[in-house]
Each structure stands twice: as C-alpha cells, then as structure tokens.
Write a protein that holds these residues in place. Structure first.
Motif, PDB file in Angstrom:
ATOM      1  N   GLY A  15       0.802  -1.208   0.000  1.00  0.00           N
ATOM      2  CA  GLY A  15       0.000   0.000   0.000  1.00  0.00           C
ATOM      3  C   GLY A  15       0.837   1.260   0.000  1.00  0.00           C
ATOM      4  N   ILE A  16       1.898   1.266   0.799  1.00  0.00           N
ATOM      5  CA  ILE A  16       2.742   2.467   0.891  1.00  0.00           C
ATOM      6  C   ILE A  16       3.494   2.701  -0.418  1.00  0.00           C
ATOM      7  N   TYR A  17       4.000   1.638  -1.036  1.00  0.00           N
ATOM      8  CA  TYR A  17       4.695   1.808  -2.318  1.00  0.00           C
ATOM      9  C   TYR A  17       3.738   2.290  -3.402  1.00  0.00           C
ATOM     10  N   PHE A  36      -5.639   3.327   4.916  1.00  0.00           N
ATOM     11  CA  PHE A  36      -6.366   2.708   6.028  1.00  0.00           C
ATOM     12  C   PHE A  36      -5.745   1.360   6.385  1.00  0.00           C
ATOM     13  N   ASP A  37      -5.711   1.059   7.685  1.00  0.00           N
ATOM     14  CA  ASP A  37      -5.230  -0.255   8.110  1.00  0.00           C
ATOM     15  C   ASP A  37      -5.996  -0.687   9.356  1.00  0.00           C
ATOM     16  N   ARG A  38      -6.228  -1.987   9.475  1.00  0.00           N
ATOM     17  CA  ARG A  38      -6.960  -2.497  10.636  1.00  0.00           C
ATOM     18  C   ARG A  38      -6.108  -2.504  11.898  1.00  0.00           C
ATOM     19  N   LEU A  39      -4.788  -2.397  11.736  1.00  0.00           N
ATOM     20  CA  LEU A  39      -3.894  -2.356  12.887  1.00  0.00           C
ATOM     21  C   LEU A  39      -3.596  -0.909  13.277  1.00  0.00           C
ATOM     22  N   PRO A  40      -3.302  -0.654  14.546  1.00  0.00           N
ATOM     23  CA  PRO A  40      -3.011   0.725  14.972  1.00  0.00           C
ATOM     24  C   PRO A  40      -1.699   1.266  14.429  1.00  0.00           C
ATOM     25  N   ALA A  41      -0.779   0.379  14.027  1.00  0.00           N
ATOM     26  CA  ALA A  41       0.528   0.789  13.522  1.00  0.00           C
ATOM     27  C   ALA A  41       0.670   0.379  12.064  1.00  0.00           C
ATOM     28  N   PRO A  42       1.433   1.139  11.275  1.00  0.00           N
ATOM     29  CA  PRO A  42       1.626   0.790   9.865  1.00  0.00           C
ATOM     30  C   PRO A  42       2.716  -0.264   9.663  1.00  0.00           C
ATOM     31  N   TYR A  43       2.995  -0.550   8.390  1.00  0.00           N
ATOM     32  CA  TYR A  43       4.100  -1.386   7.889  1.00  0.00           C
ATOM     33  C   TYR A  43       3.764  -2.869   7.748  1.00  0.00           C
ATOM     34  N   ILE A  57      16.475  -6.712   7.357  1.00  0.00           N
ATOM     35  CA  ILE A  57      15.236  -6.656   6.587  1.00  0.00           C
ATOM     36  C   ILE A  57      14.334  -5.562   7.133  1.00  0.00           C
ATOM     37  N   LYS A  58      14.332  -5.391   8.453  1.00  0.00           N
ATOM     38  CA  LYS A  58      13.493  -4.356   9.039  1.00  0.00           C
ATOM     39  C   LYS A  58      13.963  -2.950   8.641  1.00  0.00           C
ATOM     40  N   GLY A  59      15.147  -2.843   8.066  1.00  0.00           N
ATOM     41  CA  GLY A  59      15.603  -1.562   7.548  1.00  0.00           C
ATOM     42  C   GLY A  59      14.692  -1.024   6.458  1.00  0.00           C
ATOM     43  N   ILE A  60      13.882  -1.921   5.871  1.00  0.00           N
ATOM     44  CA  ILE A  60      12.901  -1.485   4.875  1.00  0.00           C
ATOM     45  C   ILE A  60      11.969  -0.441   5.478  1.00  0.00           C
ATOM     46  N   ILE A  61      11.734  -0.558   6.785  1.00  0.00           N
ATOM     47  CA  ILE A  61      10.840   0.386   7.449  1.00  0.00           C
ATOM     48  C   ILE A  61      11.329   1.817   7.280  1.00  0.00           C
ATOM     49  N   ASN A  62      12.636   2.017   7.254  1.00  0.00           N
ATOM     50  CA  ASN A  62      13.166   3.372   7.095  1.00  0.00           C
ATOM     51  C   ASN A  62      12.705   3.992   5.782  1.00  0.00           C
ATOM     52  N   ALA A  63      12.705   3.182   4.714  1.00  0.00           N
ATOM     53  CA  ALA A  63      12.253   3.686   3.414  1.00  0.00           C
ATOM     54  C   ALA A  63      10.748   3.955   3.437  1.00  0.00           C
ATOM     55  N   LEU A  64       9.997   3.078   4.073  1.00  0.00           N
ATOM     56  CA  LEU A  64       8.548   3.271   4.161  1.00  0.00           C
ATOM     57  C   LEU A  64       8.220   4.507   5.003  1.00  0.00           C
ATOM     58  N   ARG A  65       9.000   4.711   6.061  1.00  0.00           N
ATOM     59  CA  ARG A  65       8.787   5.881   6.925  1.00  0.00           C
ATOM     60  C   ARG A  65       8.963   7.179   6.134  1.00  0.00           C
ATOM     61  N   GLY A 415       0.153   9.828  15.723  1.00  0.00           N
ATOM     62  CA  GLY A 415      -0.012   8.790  16.740  1.00  0.00           C
ATOM     63  C   GLY A 415       1.012   7.687  16.594  1.00  0.00           C
ATOM     64  N   TRP A 416       1.301   7.309  15.348  1.00  0.00           N
ATOM     65  CA  TRP A 416       2.343   6.297  15.138  1.00  0.00           C
ATOM     66  C   TRP A 416       3.696   6.815  15.614  1.00  0.00           C
ATOM     67  N   HIS A 417       3.985   8.077  15.367  1.00  0.00           N
ATOM     68  CA  HIS A 417       5.243   8.647  15.843  1.00  0.00           C
ATOM     69  C   HIS A 417       5.321   8.575  17.379  1.00  0.00           C
ATOM     70  N   ARG A 418       4.203   8.818  18.052  1.00  0.00           N
ATOM     71  CA  ARG A 418       4.180   8.723  19.515  1.00  0.00           C
ATOM     72  C   ARG A 418       4.444   7.285  19.968  1.00  0.00           C
ATOM     73  N   LEU A 419       3.763   6.338  19.322  1.00  0.00           N
ATOM     74  CA  LEU A 419       3.945   4.930  19.685  1.00  0.00           C
ATOM     75  C   LEU A 419       5.368   4.474  19.393  1.00  0.00           C
ATOM     76  N   ASP A 420       5.888   4.880  18.258  1.00  0.00           N
ATOM     77  CA  ASP A 420       7.255   4.530  17.882  1.00  0.00           C
ATOM     78  C   ASP A 420       8.248   5.068  18.908  1.00  0.00           C
ATOM     79  N   ALA A 421       8.081   6.324  19.292  1.00  0.00           N
ATOM     80  CA  ALA A 421       8.981   6.924  20.286  1.00  0.00           C
ATOM     81  C   ALA A 421       8.852   6.209  21.632  1.00  0.00           C
ATOM     82  N   HIS A 422       7.636   5.864  22.006  1.00  0.00           N
ATOM     83  CA  HIS A 422       7.408   5.159  23.270  1.00  0.00           C
ATOM     84  C   HIS A 422       8.114   3.811  23.272  1.00  0.00           C
ATOM     85  N   GLU A 423       7.987   3.049  22.191  1.00  0.00           N
ATOM     86  CA  GLU A 423       8.636   1.735  22.114  1.00  0.00           C
ATOM     87  C   GLU A 423      10.159   1.876  22.156  1.00  0.00           C
ATOM     88  N   ARG A 424      10.672   2.907  21.508  1.00  0.00           N
ATOM     89  CA  ARG A 424      12.123   3.114  21.529  1.00  0.00           C
ATOM     90  C   ARG A 424      12.596   3.498  22.939  1.00  0.00           C
TER      91      ARG A 424
END
Length: 449
Positions: A15-17, A36-43, A57-65, A415-424
């Motif tokens: 979807g992001i691509y 739109f996504d059924r989950l609270p977080a993307p990717y 492989i999770k480095g792909i997230i940087n490109a999606l971000r 909101g995702w940025h908040r969750l991401d920062a919280h997890e970090r």
C-alpha cells in the motif's frame, strides 16, 4: 485540473509503495491519498511478519517511513474495512480504492492429523513472536522435538526462532511475553522437512547461512540428500544463489556435531503424509521419501518414515482473505484482477477498484516484486480517469467526521510517531533498540495520547 481522492486499504509495503509511486507518477491531476489499516501501527508484514532477529530486513521500514513522513499521505490506523468503513463509504468519499491487504492466513495442508492438538500454522506463530495485537499473548511451547513443514524463508524463520537460545534474542525487539515463553521451552530438536531436494529450495542463502551461526545449535544434514541428479548439478553451475547454498551445505556436512545442547535438522526429499497422534495430541510426523523425476519435480519412492515429535508447524505458504463487497478467488486466495484492475464476477472491470501486492498476485515474491506490482496497478489507475467514481462528499474532513460519528478510535501518523517513540524509550531503558507494545488497546491509547 482535476483531483484524485484515493483510498488505499492496507498500510504495509504494498500500500505504501503504491501511494509513493502514484505521487511520483507523471499525471495531469492533483492527488489526495488516505491510507487505512486495521492495525493501529503501519508497515504490515514488515512489522508483524519479519523475525525480530532480522534487523537488516526491518531496515525497509526506514524507506517506508520516508514515504509516510513526506506529508502527502494521511494514515488511518485501527480502522477495519467492512465494518468501520465500507465500500459504499469509500464510493461516497473517494474516486477510487486500491486494496493492498496482503495475505495473513496460513495456506492449508490437507493431510491426516493436521488438526491435532500441537499442530500449528506458521503464520500464527510468526504473529505471536512478532507481537501482533490480535493473537493470544501465550503460546504452548512444551515440545522437546518439533517438525516444521516447508522449505521457504518462513519455515527457516520459524525453525530458527524455535531452536535459538532465548538469551541471544534479548538485543532484538522481541516482546517480553515472547522471550518468557521461549525461555520456558524444553525444545532440543527442530526438524525441517522439504518435499524436494536441496537445490530446489525456496529460501535464500542469507536465511540458510544464519542458521549455521546459531549459538550452541548443531546443524544436522543427511548425506543421502546430497547425491545430486544432473538437473541439480546444472542448477548449481548456472545459479549463483544455489551455488552459495550448496557451498553452505558442504561446509555443514564437514562439521563435527554432537556437542551442542540443541539440534536443527534439515530433511529433504520428504513428502508430508500424516501427522500421527496419541490421545488427541501430536506424537510423530510421517513422510514419504521422494526422489527427483528428472524434470525439476519429485516422485514418491514408496518408502515411509516417521520422526517422533510433539509439535508440528506448517509453513507451506500464506493465503489471502475475502473482503466485503469485493470479488474473491477462493482457490488462490486473491482478488480476481487484470494487472491490478479488479474483475467482477462476470469478468468485467469494476470501475474504481484496484488491487496490489499479495492480495493481487498471491503470496510470492519479495519487496522488489511489490514495487513493480504497484507500478502496474498505478499505471492503470491513472489511465482509467474517465471511469473513476464521482464521490458525493469528497471533502477530506468528511472521512474524519464519518469515523468519529461511528466511534472509531482511529490512529494517525502523529499517533504512530508517539507509539514509535514510546517503544524506543522502553528499549533504550534496557539497552535495546525497541520493545514492542503488544496489546491493541494500549497501542491505541499511546497513539491517541
């Protein structure tokens, strides 16, 4: 100049691509995209389908971000298509929709005993160890000997997570409940079974090599599987990946084994026949020994073998799920389509409805395929301008009002940025990159501040 209001259902890589490619595509109209996504977080499967010990492989997230943070896309998480928002809603607010919902279920393996207690789908297990909010927090890890059926990357991921010592997963983003479950596991032997030979595998050299780097785990391969036929020998000479895979196997065959506390066995030419049980629980895995047929396939030899195991994981592929109001191919688990243009039951094009990613082509291919797949779909979307929907309420605020009127606790990009920062922050406090928040309600609470 006209404007395209586009909805994309699914905030994984597909979807992001698709959104990114459309924004960069040569066109004569403006674009407004809601994801739109059924989950609270993307990717999508990059967050919930890649093993936690695969940071590369999770480095792909940087490109999606980067795509999401460009400011050209709105994200609506925790929104379930079919209930929170419907096809009729999309037609009222958008000119078109792209479904990029992927494939999250396990493909079936129809052999006797596959439904015994102790038999699991690999997709469910992957969701558990990746902290997916919609699976139980506990997983029954009580088997000393385990069978994993399949010869793709997911099969190797499952085998590696089961065989790897939990302390070696601590530096990753593995959730605490997953680490605790693996810590209590009594496993000593993990057996991976593939129907064809070592040179017909579906996994990559990187995945295979990582198995051999596991601490205190012996890699066990069997010499009878490496009496190559002419087709396998030719494949080694013509395919660089298979050349490397053969080299890894050769190194393992020369290793001394017997000193490790755990063992990971690779069995080839092993066609699944039956999962045997005792008192309703898995007790053994039965397979037929196969041999090459000279044409890239295998035939049965009539020789049957059994390996005592107390758990079985089938990793024979993923399968797509039907979507409300959208045609569905039950045999292949995809949305019927022509190059991404969704086809109605009478094989006519459905105006305004498109698909991309695994729900379009089936669960095959890597990220590179996802990009080319999205390009094909976007090409048709742009050319189909004359058949787009004509929404009654195209204003961007109307969608917000709709979700709020239905009491949908949707999350957005901030909101995702908040969750991401919280997890970090959770991870940093314990010397780790991140610790995932698993419960959905907690993810939503943090995201919505």
């Amino acid at each position: 100049m006209s404007k395209l209001r586009l909805a994309i259902v699914g905030a994984g890589p597909a979807g992001i691509y698709a959104a990114d490619i459309l924004l960069k595509h040569e066109r004569s109209f403006d674009v407004s995209i809601d994801l739109f996504d059924r989950l609270p977080a993307p990717y999508g499967l990059v967050r919930y389908g890649v093993a936690p010990d695969h940071p590369r492989i999770k480095g792909i997230i940087n490109a999606l971000r980067e795509v999401l943070d460009s400011g050209d896309i709105r994200v609506f998480g925790n929104v379930n298509y079919g209930t929170d928002i419907t096809l009729d809603d999309l037609k009222r607010h958008y000119n078109a929709v792209i479904f990029a919902t992927g494939a999250i279920k396990d493909a079936d393996l129809t052999i006797p005993g596959i439904d015994l207690d102790g038999s699991y789908g690999a997709a469910d297990f992957v969701s558990w160890y990746d902290g997916h909010p919609d699976v139980p927090r506990e997983w029954p890890l009580d088997a000393q000997s385990v069978a994993v059926i399949g010869n793709g990357n997911v099969a190797l991921d499952v085998a590696r997570i089961l065989a790897k010592h939990p302390q070696d997963l601590v530096p990753t983003e593995i959730p605490d409940n997953v680490h605790a479950g693996l810590e209590a596991s009594p496993v000593t032997d993990v057996h991976v079974f593939g129907r064809r030979g070592p040179m017909q595998v579906k996994f990559t050299p990187l995945e295979l090599r990582e198995l051999g780097e596991l601490n205190d785990v012996d890699m066990i391969v069997y010499d009878e599987d490496f009496d190559y036929d002419d087709a396998s020998k030719a494949a080694i000479q013509s395919n660089k990946q298979l050349f490397v895979i053969d080299k890894v196997f050769s190194q393992w065959r020369a290793r001394e084994t017997g000193s490790a506390s755990r063992r990971l066995h690779l069995h080839f030419y092993a066609k699944p026949v039956e999962v045997l049980g005792s008192d309703g629980r898995v007790s053994a895995f039965r397979y037929e020994r196969t041999r090459p047929d000279g044409a890239g396939g295998v035939v049965g030899t009539g020789e049957f073998r059994e390996v005592p195991v107390q758990a079985v994981y089938r990793a024979v592929g993923y399968f797509g799920s039907p979507l409300d109001g959208i045609p569905y191919d039950e045999r292949h688990g995809v949305i019927p389509n022509h190059e991404g243009q969704v086809l109605a039951d009478d094989n006519a094009l459905m105006p305004g409805v498109y698909a991309t990613g695994w729900i379009k082509r089936g669960p095959v291919g890597l990220i590179g395929h996802t990009k080319s797949d999205a390009m094909e779909t976007i090409k048709h979307l742009v050319k189909d301008q004359g058949s787009w929907w004509q929404p009654a309420e195209p204003d961007e605020q109307a969608v917000l009002d709709l979700l709020q009127s239905r009491g949908v606790l949707f999350t957005d990009l901030e909101g995702w940025h908040r969750l991401d920062a919280h997890e970090r922050e959770l991870g940093e406090a314990r010397g780790r990159e991140r610790i995932k928040v698993v419960p959905r309600d907690e993810m939503v609470r943090i995201s919505r501040d």
